[in-house]
Write a protein that holds these residues in place. Sequence first.
Motif, PDB file in Angstrom:
ATOM      1  N   MET A 296      21.379  41.519  62.308  1.00  0.00           N
ATOM      2  CA  MET A 296      22.470  42.318  62.741  1.00  0.00           C
ATOM      3  C   MET A 296      22.123  43.843  62.761  1.00  0.00           C
ATOM      4  O   MET A 296      22.739  44.597  63.569  1.00  0.00           O
ATOM      5  CB  MET A 296      23.639  42.300  61.843  1.00  0.00           C
ATOM      6  CG  MET A 296      23.610  42.961  60.344  1.00  0.00           C
ATOM      7  SD  MET A 296      25.329  42.751  59.321  1.00  0.00           S
ATOM      8  CE  MET A 296      24.752  42.373  57.757  1.00  0.00           C
ATOM      9  N   ASN A 297      21.050  44.381  62.157  1.00  0.00           N
ATOM     10  CA  ASN A 297      20.739  45.761  62.264  1.00  0.00           C
ATOM     11  C   ASN A 297      19.980  45.896  63.776  1.00  0.00           C
ATOM     12  O   ASN A 297      19.596  47.064  63.707  1.00  0.00           O
ATOM     13  CB  ASN A 297      19.911  46.165  61.024  1.00  0.00           C
ATOM     14  CG  ASN A 297      20.905  46.569  60.040  1.00  0.00           C
ATOM     15  OD1 ASN A 297      21.214  45.891  58.949  1.00  0.00           O
ATOM     16  ND2 ASN A 297      21.624  47.594  60.278  1.00  0.00           N
ATOM     17  N   VAL A 298      19.614  45.017  64.537  1.00  0.00           N
ATOM     18  CA  VAL A 298      19.018  45.029  65.654  1.00  0.00           C
ATOM     19  C   VAL A 298      19.998  45.197  66.802  1.00  0.00           C
ATOM     20  O   VAL A 298      20.699  44.136  66.923  1.00  0.00           O
ATOM     21  CB  VAL A 298      17.929  44.094  65.819  1.00  0.00           C
ATOM     22  CG1 VAL A 298      17.309  44.366  67.331  1.00  0.00           C
ATOM     23  CG2 VAL A 298      16.898  43.902  64.855  1.00  0.00           C
ATOM     24  N   GLY A 299      20.054  46.284  67.567  1.00  0.00           N
ATOM     25  CA  GLY A 299      21.160  46.380  68.352  1.00  0.00           C
ATOM     26  C   GLY A 299      22.258  47.513  67.978  1.00  0.00           C
ATOM     27  O   GLY A 299      22.186  48.172  66.866  1.00  0.00           O
ATOM     28  N   ALA A 300      23.121  47.778  68.812  1.00  0.00           N
ATOM     29  CA  ALA A 300      24.224  48.754  68.503  1.00  0.00           C
ATOM     30  C   ALA A 300      24.938  48.431  67.106  1.00  0.00           C
ATOM     31  O   ALA A 300      25.552  47.250  67.039  1.00  0.00           O
ATOM     32  CB  ALA A 300      25.105  48.973  69.736  1.00  0.00           C
ATOM     33  N   THR A 301      25.170  49.375  66.510  1.00  0.00           N
ATOM     34  CA  THR A 301      26.062  49.148  65.223  1.00  0.00           C
ATOM     35  C   THR A 301      27.310  48.573  65.508  1.00  0.00           C
ATOM     36  O   THR A 301      27.472  47.653  64.746  1.00  0.00           O
ATOM     37  CB  THR A 301      26.209  50.624  64.549  1.00  0.00           C
ATOM     38  OG1 THR A 301      24.832  51.171  64.297  1.00  0.00           O
ATOM     39  CG2 THR A 301      26.994  50.342  62.952  1.00  0.00           C
TER      40      THR A 301
ATOM     41  N   LEU B 117      12.676  44.164  58.834  1.00  0.00           N
ATOM     42  CA  LEU B 117      12.950  45.716  59.104  1.00  0.00           C
ATOM     43  C   LEU B 117      11.819  46.780  58.747  1.00  0.00           C
ATOM     44  O   LEU B 117      11.314  46.468  57.678  1.00  0.00           O
ATOM     45  CB  LEU B 117      14.277  46.181  58.211  1.00  0.00           C
ATOM     46  CG  LEU B 117      15.698  45.440  58.635  1.00  0.00           C
ATOM     47  CD1 LEU B 117      16.598  45.804  57.679  1.00  0.00           C
ATOM     48  CD2 LEU B 117      16.193  45.773  59.945  1.00  0.00           C
ATOM     49  N   PRO B 118      11.769  47.576  59.577  1.00  0.00           N
ATOM     50  CA  PRO B 118      10.821  48.721  59.374  1.00  0.00           C
ATOM     51  C   PRO B 118      11.124  49.361  58.370  1.00  0.00           C
ATOM     52  O   PRO B 118      12.327  49.625  57.914  1.00  0.00           O
ATOM     53  CB  PRO B 118      10.646  49.613  60.643  1.00  0.00           C
ATOM     54  CG  PRO B 118      11.904  49.355  61.332  1.00  0.00           C
ATOM     55  CD  PRO B 118      12.632  48.096  60.959  1.00  0.00           C
TER      56      PRO B 118
END
Lengths: 499, 130
Positions: A296-301, B117-118
């Motif tokens: 979920m942290n990939v892409g717009a919040t 995650l980085p």
Amino acid sequence: MSHVAFREKGEDFEASFEFVVVGSGAGGAAAAATLSRAGRSVALVEAGAWREPDDYPHSAYGGMRDLMDEWGAQVTMGRALWPVVQARTVGGTTVINSAICVRTPDDIFTQWQAEHGIGDLRDAVLAAQDRLEVDLSVEEVPPKAWGRANLLAKQGEDVLKWADPHPMKRYARGCEGNGQCLQGCRAKKKQSVNLVFVPEVLTRGGSVVTCAPVDRVLFEGTKAVGVTGRFVHPARRTKGARFTLRASKAVVIAASVTHSPVILMRSGLKLPALGKYFRAHPGTGVFGVYDEPVDMNVGATQGWASTAFRVNPGLKLETLAIPPELVASRLSGGGVQLMERLAQYRHITMWCHAVRAESTGRVSKSLFGTPQVHYTLDRADMERFRQGMVLLARQHFAAGAKRIIPGIAGMPYELTPDQVGLLDDAPLDPQKYIAILSHLFGGCVMGKDERTSVTDGNGRVHGVQNLVVADGSVIPTNLGVNPQHTIMALAQVFAERLV
Amino acid sequence: MLWLVRSAVVIIYPRTPTLPGAADCGLDEFLKKFKRESPLLIWLGTVLGALVFHLTPLFTVYLPLPAFLLPAKLADRHAARITSTNVYLVRQSVFLVKLCAGLCWGAHPEVRKVFALPALPSDPGTWRTT
């Protein structure tokens, strides 16, 4: 003089302007930009520090420390302790929100007219919103920024055939979907007002005074003539020099729904409606658990939202990606059980609702002179709250989730599609839910009747001269949509009417 | 006080075969920083939450011992039960400890690596002065 930051004790600071605007968030920055464009001399005063995108924190801890008001730890006094989320930095909450832009719905103007006697704002507000959408580069979320979490939400919406009358747009130009809206967009794609309006005020010859929480408004008789307070160091939190900013034309208060009424209280104003009619969009999230990683942290919040249920039952639905730091405390449990739940992180995604709650509360001044919010949802609002969770659960299942995590104390940790009916009987006690108040309204509401309002329809405070309120605290009703667009437009209209 | 909070956090976020525990994530440095930087009321609330966590095993695992003296298996059962107790103020107190520790645990490079995650650079903590 252009930017004045923290000054140590003994270096007292005094200056005079035509207008002093207190608060550099959506309302204050928009009002200050409008006044500057009219060639007026303006000081924009902000309690927090001025952080450029390179200064933004990376972690949630840094976000709480550097950007949030009271570290995000202010909670409602009431049946449940729900956080009241606001920023304290140049740009205000526009730095940490997801920049969702929704026009003021038409029924709101009708309601303001019928219930509060405010009848001439519609055309001016909509015209201001036209201009704001250009100034802040409003656009739809570009495909490259969607990310799987937002795509799944869209997929669920399509399966359920929800019709959204306000397709989602944001104040963002070329969003790359870094998933960093909540910590401030270091990529400078989000057009928060600290990147647009505050620099414009400086360019046009205005001044910005930061690390400067205003203690009170100064009066000569019944005329507001300035503000005063003490600088506060942004890291040490120690008090510094006194600042006094004089205003020959007007003082504009735009310090937020919690701070604006309390500044007026500390200034000795005794209006019967001051601090009253506080409203909010309380909300919570439902996680979906998917077979494939969602990340979920990939892409717009917040790349998907829907206003399809704004009128009935009174809800707004949105995606919200939160980092592992916050998921860690958001998932229930402790010990090995919690770690096993956290191990699913890549496979879960949270979608939330914001309830268009009718319950009202109040903002008061604590013994320390700081804001306190007294607020509890009534039964009807809790029923809406529960309905929202049912909708989110159905949306997750329509998108292919195998289970959902409702996060309700006393209920099973996870529910499968055949158990979703349990949510219909979920408890209505606010204490059973982890929720937040995100969009805030009221405390200095506008209206015709001085007994039930603090300002008139131009934001001018009843009974005094040269004092205007221009933030969410003047909004007398619950909008049911993200308020930034309405706040900025109202602030610009009020500012236009001052010049 | 640091010890009190640390011992509660280590029980709430233990190491498992798939994930590092809080103790593996620079917890000591983080707690010192948290105590130094956070407003006093937040720190006191966290300490109070840790105290509540340690003093309540009698109600969860039925032993009159503080949580830090419990055998590992019982301490783990206590953590699971106290964080989901029906007593709201107790749950909220312990939630503060969980929140504080989650900020440390979730930002650690090893945890983020597991979640693809980085690593996060350090927070600059800077602001504009001119």
